[in-house]
Design an enzyme around this catalytic site. Structure first.
Site, short mmCIF file in Angstrom:
data_model
loop_
_atom_site.label_atom_id
_atom_site.label_comp_id
_atom_site.label_asym_id
_atom_site.label_seq_id
_atom_site.Cartn_x
_atom_site.Cartn_y
_atom_site.Cartn_z
N ARG A 183 -12.99 5.57 -2.51
CA ARG A 183 -11.99 4.64 -2.59
C ARG A 183 -11.63 3.10 -2.95
O ARG A 183 -13.37 2.52 -3.14
CB ARG A 183 -11.81 4.45 -1.06
CG ARG A 183 -10.74 5.81 -0.38
CD ARG A 183 -11.52 5.28 1.67
NE ARG A 183 -10.13 4.67 1.83
CZ ARG A 183 -8.04 5.15 1.85
NH1 ARG A 183 -8.61 6.32 1.48
NH2 ARG A 183 -7.79 4.02 1.85
N HIS A 232 -3.79 -6.01 1.41
CA HIS A 232 -3.89 -5.84 2.93
C HIS A 232 -4.50 -7.37 3.31
O HIS A 232 -4.67 -8.86 1.98
CB HIS A 232 -4.07 -5.53 3.82
CG HIS A 232 -4.45 -3.95 3.85
ND1 HIS A 232 -2.63 -3.13 4.12
CD2 HIS A 232 -4.88 -3.13 2.52
CE1 HIS A 232 -3.58 -2.04 3.39
NE2 HIS A 232 -3.72 -1.88 3.05
N CYS A 234 0.97 -1.27 -0.25
CA CYS A 234 0.09 -0.34 0.15
C CYS A 234 0.95 1.28 -0.19
O CYS A 234 1.22 1.84 -0.95
CB CYS A 234 -1.33 0.14 1.41
SG CYS A 234 -2.54 1.00 0.86
#
Lengths: 267, 438
Positions: free
Chosen positions: A145, A219, A108
């Site tokens: 997002r 993640h 990320c």
């Protein structure tokens, strides 16, 4: 169903691995610590001595150079500002290590930092390290997002024993990023998106691979449920340190159960 | 008149939903009223607030809202007053409007006195993202802010993003409002800086706390200058005695930091109790009454609630983010517990991302003498987390089977401690009590 914690191997610890965790206190928002835990335990369970160096802002370059494998996670904006400042200081030695094929996993924020720049939602441009040929732009508040479960098919053979994992190649995780990353000509994607958004939600690719460094938005954290990827990183690091190093197999039935149940849920 | 129609319509929906057991009566009526008149809440509350008859209390924070709300209502009842409250889980603006519709008197409608609320207090537990709008709509008498931790990053975003939104909303409050803030949380305490509202602080005195931050602390930077904060004492996560060596900002002295009686175990419940007691102090309710209210306090559902099941006692500790999970583990350990059932789901109310379980400090808090059973939609994720913490774990995807297994393996004097996240708490409670609550 019982899950027995594996026993330590009491071999003489001939082999050792030093993991460099870049900015553990700042870049740890999304359970990234789990990646470190997994790499450590998977070494220990094989009798390989593993050590983690916590590389906080101001860390010494000589400490960095002792590392066989690097990891960096994601963080909140405020934290990223502090990290970005410190990264400028260590740009040269870090680039050198990446160019010399020191393995690394950059998740990320860490992934975005290695690129050329990050354009914030308000148009402000934060310069990156420019080691990866890519840039990231946040298209602004009116664009959502990219959030959700994700499955990717890595575009290279993962795992130290490719024949053993051929049908279990895919990598599962969770993505949550505002920035859209676009790869340049001199870098390859980590994988093809099977489900989810990936780098920018458009070109169908996820992450990036440059030499032995891997950037990704995954993640979950990424390594616990993808033990084949964890072992691939360990294999790269140990193979570079000790020629023709072979990793012993571990009982990964629980890892695969978690991997497959996440996969079932998504598809 | 339009509001009267909304109230009648809303009440009809509540009636129908209760009769038919549809379970949507706590949000829909408000949703409809607000789409007819976006200022529904403001309109109804205005006349009441001007006369000073109704006082509005807003409770916000990542952890402890429900317990604090219940502590506040127990004090209000002890003081002989009445209140109106949003239904558990209905924490958005439509939940607030629904609570008002439910509380509005039918008789006043006939007298063309739309939405007369006869209660003394309106208590609303607000969702983190909804808080700015809730403040704007209600212009409250009290705002209690408990803490701000990382929670459901896929839904709420990062801690700093929420802190920024709150800061802006608090700037608009006037001196009619009393803020009751946790001084031990740097971001929460900093909400006092740019507001005209009156401010009261609660915090903890010196305990046997540590002076080191542990993994998972969120707000460790100065909210003013972003320099790393110094902590001389840490109670848990980033709550403690903090100061900034760069800009000299420091933890304001608390107006209340100690109570002679706490109704529930756990450091986090000390904070909840202090917040409620400070509200009582501001309302000039005697500490004797507070103590009496706390002595007869029973926990809210799922929050240290004790239930008998198949001849054994089980106790539910809602654990929905790294901080609440760590605090639940520590509290159970202090209570001498040995048996855990951990239940992890990833449904909408829980957040879809389960990465946070890797921020739980199992390794530091527990030792090998615990029996752990794991269940829920993401039981393999939790099982894997425990494998890497090197704990022996029994994994059972089926919740009922997992519960029966865990209960069968304890003796009659032992307690099974269940740590579920939100949707799994509702699910397990249904099995334990045989009925649905939400």
């Amino acid at each position: 169903m019982k899950n027995k914690s594996s026993k330590y191997t009491l071999d003489v610890k001939r082999y050792s691995l030093t993991i460099g965790w870049l900015y553990p206190e700042l870049m740890n928002t999304y359970g990234d610590r789990g990646n470190i835990t997994v790499l450590m335990k998977r070494c220990q369970w094989r009798g390989i001595k593993a050590e983690v160096k916590h590389l906080n802002p101001g860390f010494s370059i000589s400490e960095l150079k002792k590392c066989d494998l690097l990891l960096m996670g994601g963080a909140q904006d405020k934290q990223q500002e502090i990290v970005n400042k410190d990264l400028k200081r260590v740009k040269a030695p870090l680039s050198e290590m990446i160019e010399k094929a020191t393995p690394g996993l950059y998740v990320c924020g860490g992934f975005q930092f290695l690129g050329k720049y990050y354009k914030e939602a308000d148009g402000n441009i934060i310069e990156g390290l420019g080691i990866f040929d890519l840039y990231t732009e946040n298209p602004g508040k009116n664009h959502p997002r990219l959030i959700g479960d994700i499955v990717i098919n890595p575009m290279f053979e993962l795992g130290h024993k490719p024949e053993a994992i051929s049908q279990k190649q895919v990598v599962v995780g969770f993505e949550n990023h505002g920035g859209r990353t676009h790869l340049g000509k001199n870098i390859k994607p980590l994988g093809k998106v099977l489900k989810g958004f990936g780098n920018n939600g458009k070109d169908g690719f996820e992450g990036a691979v440059y030499k032995n460094s891997f950037g990704t938005y995954l993640h979950g954290p990424i390594l616990p449920k993808n033990s084949h990827f964890a072992d691939y990183l360990l294999h790269l690091a140990l193979d570079q340190k000790y020629k023709d190093f072979e990793l012993k197999d571990l009982d990964d039935s629980l890892e695969w159960q978690a991997h497959d149940s996440a996969l079932d849920k998504i598809s | 008149m339009i509001n009267v129609i909304s109230i009648i319509l809303g009440k009809a929906i509540i009636f129908l939903s209760n009769t038919l057991n549809l379970g949507s009566g706590s949000t829909w009526p408000g949703h409809i009223a607000l789409s007819i008149n976006p200022n529904f809440i403001k309109d109804i509350l205005r006349s009441h607030m001007e006369s000073g008859k109704l006082k509005v209390i807003i409770i916000a924070g990542t952890n402890g809202k429900t317990t604090t709300g219940r502590l506040v209502t127990s004090i209000i009842r002890e003081n002989g007053k009445t209140y109106l409250q949003n239904k558990a889980g209905a924490n958005l603006i439509n939940g607030l409007a629904s609570a008002i519709i439910k509380g509005a008197s039918i008789f006043s409608l006939a007298r063309r006195d739309p939405g007369r609320l006869n209660q003394d207090y309106l208590i609303f537990e607000s969702d983190e993202n909804a808080l700015p709008e809730v403040l704007q709509q209600t212009n409250p008498d009290y705002v209690i802010v408990l803490n701000l931790f990382r929670d459901q990053l896929d839904r709420y975003g990062e801690v700093n993003t929420i802190a920024k939104k709150w800061q802006k909303a608090f700037e608009k409050l006037d001196n009619k409002t009393v803020l009751i803030l946790n001084t031990d949380d740097p971001q929460v305490s900093f909400l006092s800086k740019k507001t005209n509202a009156k401010v009261l602080f609660f915090g903890l005195d010196k305990t046997n706390g540590e002076n080191k931050l542990k993994h998972g602390a969120d707000s460790i930077y100065c909210p003013k200058c972003f320099h790393m904060l110094d902590f001389t004492e840490v109670h848990f996560s980033h709550l403690g005695s903090w100061s900034c060596t760069n800009c000299n900002l420091k933890r304001p002295k608390p107006d209340l930091s100690n109570l002679s009686y706490y109704p529930l175990p756990g450091t986090y419940n000390k904070y909840n109790s202090l917040a409620a007691a400070l509200f009582a102090k501001a309302e000039k309710i005697s500490s004797k009454k507070v103590k009496k209210a706390f002595k007869s306090f029973t926990p809210a559902f799922g929050r240290q609630e004790k239930i008998k099941y198949k001849g054994r006692y089980v106790q539910l500790f809602l654990s929905k983010n790294p901080t609440s999970f760590n605090e639940s583990l520590s509290t159970v350990k202090e209570l001498g517990g040995k048996n855990f059932l951990l239940v992890l789901n990833d449904r909408i109310p829980d957040g879809l991302d389960v990465s946070w379980i890797w921020d739980i400090n199992f390794e530091e808090i527990l030792d090998k003498n615990f029996n752990i059973t794991v269940a829920g939609d993401r039981c393999y994720d939790m099982g894997l987390r425990l494998k890497y913490a090197e704990f022996f774990t029994h994994i059972e995807p089926d919740l009922r089977k997992a519960l029966d297994h865990a209960v069968e393996n304890i003796s009659s004097e032992q307690v099974l401690y269940i740590l579920p996240n939100y949707s799994s708490m509702l699910e397990i409670r249904k099995i334990l009590t045989g009925r649905k609550i939400l």
